[in-house]
Design a protein around this motif. Sequence first.
Motif, PDB file in Angstrom:
ATOM      1  N   TRP A  42     -12.565   7.555  30.762  1.00  0.00           N
ATOM      2  CA  TRP A  42     -11.588   6.620  30.227  1.00  0.00           C
ATOM      3  C   TRP A  42     -11.740   5.248  30.867  1.00  0.00           C
ATOM      4  O   TRP A  42     -11.911   5.142  32.069  1.00  0.00           O
ATOM      5  N   SER A  43     -11.620   4.204  30.067  1.00  0.00           N
ATOM      6  CA  SER A  43     -11.610   2.845  30.616  1.00  0.00           C
ATOM      7  C   SER A  43     -10.205   2.270  30.453  1.00  0.00           C
ATOM      8  O   SER A  43      -9.449   2.685  29.568  1.00  0.00           O
ATOM      9  N   GLY A  44      -9.878   1.312  31.298  1.00  0.00           N
ATOM     10  CA  GLY A  44      -8.584   0.660  31.201  1.00  0.00           C
ATOM     11  C   GLY A  44      -8.405  -0.027  29.857  1.00  0.00           C
ATOM     12  O   GLY A  44      -7.329   0.015  29.256  1.00  0.00           O
ATOM     13  N   ASP A  45      -9.476  -0.642  29.360  1.00  0.00           N
ATOM     14  CA  ASP A  45      -9.414  -1.308  28.056  1.00  0.00           C
ATOM     15  C   ASP A  45      -9.107  -0.310  26.953  1.00  0.00           C
ATOM     16  O   ASP A  45      -8.293  -0.579  26.068  1.00  0.00           O
ATOM     17  N   GLU A  46      -9.764   0.823  27.010  1.00  0.00           N
ATOM     18  CA  GLU A  46      -9.565   1.851  25.987  1.00  0.00           C
ATOM     19  C   GLU A  46      -8.135   2.399  26.015  1.00  0.00           C
ATOM     20  O   GLU A  46      -7.494   2.542  24.970  1.00  0.00           O
ATOM     21  N   LEU A  47      -7.630   2.687  27.198  1.00  0.00           N
ATOM     22  CA  LEU A  47      -6.269   3.203  27.323  1.00  0.00           C
ATOM     23  C   LEU A  47      -5.243   2.178  26.842  1.00  0.00           C
ATOM     24  O   LEU A  47      -4.286   2.522  26.149  1.00  0.00           O
ATOM     25  N   ALA A  48      -5.456   0.915  27.203  1.00  0.00           N
ATOM     26  CA  ALA A  48      -4.538  -0.143  26.771  1.00  0.00           C
ATOM     27  C   ALA A  48      -4.579  -0.289  25.251  1.00  0.00           C
ATOM     28  O   ALA A  48      -3.539  -0.492  24.621  1.00  0.00           O
ATOM     29  N   GLU A  49      -5.755  -0.154  24.679  1.00  0.00           N
ATOM     30  CA  GLU A  49      -5.878  -0.253  23.218  1.00  0.00           C
ATOM     31  C   GLU A  49      -5.168   0.911  22.531  1.00  0.00           C
ATOM     32  O   GLU A  49      -4.449   0.723  21.550  1.00  0.00           O
ATOM     33  N   ILE A  50      -5.334   2.123  23.065  1.00  0.00           N
ATOM     34  CA  ILE A  50      -4.665   3.291  22.496  1.00  0.00           C
ATOM     35  C   ILE A  50      -3.152   3.109  22.564  1.00  0.00           C
ATOM     36  O   ILE A  50      -2.431   3.387  21.612  1.00  0.00           O
ATOM     37  N   TYR A  51      -2.677   2.613  23.691  1.00  0.00           N
ATOM     38  CA  TYR A  51      -1.235   2.458  23.909  1.00  0.00           C
ATOM     39  C   TYR A  51      -0.696   1.152  23.318  1.00  0.00           C
ATOM     40  O   TYR A  51       0.497   0.941  23.270  1.00  0.00           O
ATOM     41  N   GLN A  52      -1.607   0.288  22.893  1.00  0.00           N
ATOM     42  CA  GLN A  52      -1.271  -0.988  22.244  1.00  0.00           C
ATOM     43  C   GLN A  52      -0.494  -1.932  23.154  1.00  0.00           C
ATOM     44  O   GLN A  52       0.515  -2.526  22.754  1.00  0.00           O
ATOM     45  N   VAL A  53      -0.956  -2.026  24.397  1.00  0.00           N
ATOM     46  CA  VAL A  53      -0.385  -2.971  25.356  1.00  0.00           C
ATOM     47  C   VAL A  53      -1.534  -3.604  26.132  1.00  0.00           C
ATOM     48  O   VAL A  53      -2.676  -3.158  26.044  1.00  0.00           O
ATOM     49  N   SER A  54      -1.220  -4.625  26.910  1.00  0.00           N
ATOM     50  CA  SER A  54      -2.247  -5.232  27.753  1.00  0.00           C
ATOM     51  C   SER A  54      -2.566  -4.297  28.918  1.00  0.00           C
ATOM     52  O   SER A  54      -1.767  -3.413  29.256  1.00  0.00           O
TER      53      SER A  54
END
Length: 135
Positions: A42-54
């Motif tokens: 998992w990458s931070g970018d991917e998790l933020a995109e899934i959760y739709q936040v920065s």
Amino acid sequence: KANLLLQNVLMEVYFENQTRHSGKPNLEGLLDMIRNSPDKWWSGDELAEIYQVSKVHLRRLFLHSTGKTPKEYIDSVKMSKASEMLVGTELSMRIISQKLGYTNPYHFSHRFKAITGVSPDNYRRTHSMMLESEK
């Protein structure tokens, strides 16, 4: 200072409320995804995109909810699964590291020791002996 702290708290409550009611996955759902896919890197970018936040907001949510950053949480999930496999199976270090998304067993071994304070081999040996003595 008190005004600034109050503003920060109000913003966190606002964003948390927005997240709950916006149709986005809830944080528990995201944590479940991580727990159910320990082999995924998992990458931070991917998790933020899934959760739709920065990424910054996601980090804040993780710290508030779990007491850990996303990276620390992912590492703890991987090492918990590793601990279970080390004691509950006879899988090789190479197979265990692959099941946890590591392409290099030495990198896995290094991370395991950095996080738990003991090498995977020593962990397996120590905990297997403890299980044997309980029988």
